[in-house]
Scaffold this motif. Structure first.
Motif, short mmCIF file in Angstrom:
data_model
loop_
_atom_site.label_atom_id
_atom_site.label_comp_id
_atom_site.label_asym_id
_atom_site.label_seq_id
_atom_site.Cartn_x
_atom_site.Cartn_y
_atom_site.Cartn_z
N LYS A 46 -0.08 7.33 16.25
CA LYS A 46 0.04 7.23 14.63
C LYS A 46 -1.34 6.12 14.23
O LYS A 46 -1.36 5.21 15.01
CB LYS A 46 1.54 6.72 14.21
N SER A 71 4.60 11.30 2.33
CA SER A 71 3.67 10.31 1.89
C SER A 71 4.45 9.02 2.76
O SER A 71 5.13 8.13 2.06
CB SER A 71 3.98 10.17 0.52
N GLY A 73 2.73 6.29 4.13
CA GLY A 73 2.24 5.06 3.74
C GLY A 73 2.12 4.24 5.10
O GLY A 73 1.82 2.93 4.98
N LEU A 74 1.55 4.96 6.02
CA LEU A 74 0.84 4.39 7.31
C LEU A 74 2.04 3.42 7.85
O LEU A 74 1.66 2.16 8.34
CB LEU A 74 -0.05 3.66 6.95
N ASN A 131 -2.05 8.27 1.08
CA ASN A 131 -0.66 7.85 0.59
C ASN A 131 -0.85 6.47 0.66
O ASN A 131 0.36 5.90 0.62
CB ASN A 131 0.13 8.56 1.57
O1 RRO Z 1 0.87 7.68 6.78
C1 RRO Z 1 0.75 8.45 6.03
O2 RRO Z 1 1.25 8.54 4.97
C2 RRO Z 1 -0.48 9.63 6.26
C3 RRO Z 1 -1.29 9.33 6.83
BR1 RRO Z 1 -1.98 7.52 7.60
C4 RRO Z 1 -2.68 10.41 6.92
O3 RRO Z 1 -3.55 10.14 7.50
N1 RRO Z 1 -2.20 11.43 6.40
C5 RRO Z 1 -1.14 11.86 5.83
O4 RRO Z 1 -1.05 12.60 5.24
N2 RRO Z 1 -0.16 10.72 5.66
#
Ligand code: RRO
Length: 310
Positions: A46, A71, A73-74, A131
């Motif tokens: 991730k 969504s 948010g990393l 996101n």
């Molecule tokens: O974590 C997310 O919300 C996320 C990421 Br980092 C990304 O690169 N693409 C995505 O659809 N969600």
């Protein structure tokens, strides 16, 4: 007939053409171990940030009939946790691809420098998370991409790739390809989810996810034609020293084959892995091999990039 699905990305040998995408089920050690034990050709983490992140408030993911809208948010453990995991992950026997997604060039320099000194095989820099409230996607800011690549491609010898947002205009493909050609970028991964899409539940009269007023990244079948077009466009615009990992809506062997025709050197699986679990890698691999065998193809290069003009 046996079909050889092995490939290489930036000189790293991959036993098959399919791996997990940075996204679902690759945040914790337990999840990464499951990927390592599956038929995925590599273990992709991730996207990580400098610090641990809880991520966005829930509900932050919804399955859709033809895909998903996350969504997240990393949410991630912070890059130092992944740095510490690298030796253990490598011991599971597969190439390790770390995804990093800093909030600034300085963040990305710190993380790329650290992973350059580690045992990871490939570094994928995510320029396209849609996101994070208040943060634009770097991949849509060409000047920022150029500045970032200038700084990030001089930090060591380990191959660097970047995860791109989907583009929708030929001028954007050309502008991005011209920037990429100036730097020793070894691969691009395209496409990330289509950011800022909205699904409304007409019964509750609300969005179906909470973050950003319901705006999330669209994934799955909905985005396969966009992913294919991005792979194809970049394959035609870039020279062969930049390889392409395709991602977007691959859920069976035929989808994977279409990405091969478009010019992908490997592909990543996100939504299908989220929905089906780690068995998807072996299933899709078998389906791809059977489909290619039926056409008389023996290896990926027999069809790679060979989309036939009408
Ligand atoms: O974590 C997310 O919300 C996320 C990421 Br980092 C990304 O690169 N693409 C995505 O659809 N969600």
């Amino acid at each position: 007939m046996q079909v050889d699905l092995s490939t290489t990305i930036a000189g790293v040998q991959l036993d098959s053409y399919l791996m997990n995408a940075s996204g679902p089920k690759c945040t914790t050690w337990d999840e990464l171990e499951i990927v390592a034990q599956s038929a995925s050709a590599a273990v992709v983490t991730k996207s990580c940030t400098i610090e641990f992140r809880e991520g966005n408030p829930e509900p932050r993911y919804s399955d859709l009939p033809l895909g998903s809208i996350p969504s997240m948010g990393l949410p991630n453990l912070g890059y130092k946790a992944y740095l510490e995991m690298v030796p253990k992950l490598k011991a599971l026997g597969k190439p390790v691809v770390v995804s990093i997604s800093g909030f600034s060039i300085e963040d990305n320099i710190e993380m790329v420098s650290a992973f350059q000194k580690s045992d990871v095989d490939l570094i994928e820099v995510n320029f396209s998370c849609p996101n994070i409230p208040g943060k634009a996607q770097v991949a849509y800011d060409f000047e920022q991409v150029e500045c970032a690549l200038k700084a990030l491609t001089v930090l060591g010898d380990k191959p660097i790739g970047i995860k791109l947002a989907p583009y929708f205009d030929m001028s954007h493909f050309i502008a991005m390809a011209n920037i990429l050609k100036k730097f020793p970028v070894k691969f691009i991964t395209c496409v990330n989810s289509i950011g800022n899409t909205l699904i409304i539940d007409p019964v509750t009269e609300s969005p179906i996810i909470k973050p950003k007023g319901g705006f999330g990244g669209l994934c799955g079948d909905y985005i396969k034609p966009i992913g294919l077009a991005n792979v194809r466009a970049f394959r035609e615009l870039l020279t062969d020293d930049i390889q392409i990992i395709g991602v977007g809506g691959i859920k069976n062997g035929v989808d994977a084959f279409e990405y091969l025709l478009a010019g992908a050197d490997a592909v990543q699986i996100a939504t299908c892995f989220e929905k089906e679990g780690a068995n998807c890698f072996e299933r899709i691999e078998n389906e791809l091999a059977a489909f290619m065998a039926n056409k008389g193809y023996k290896k990926l290069s027999d069809a790679k990039g060979k989309l036939k003009p009408l």
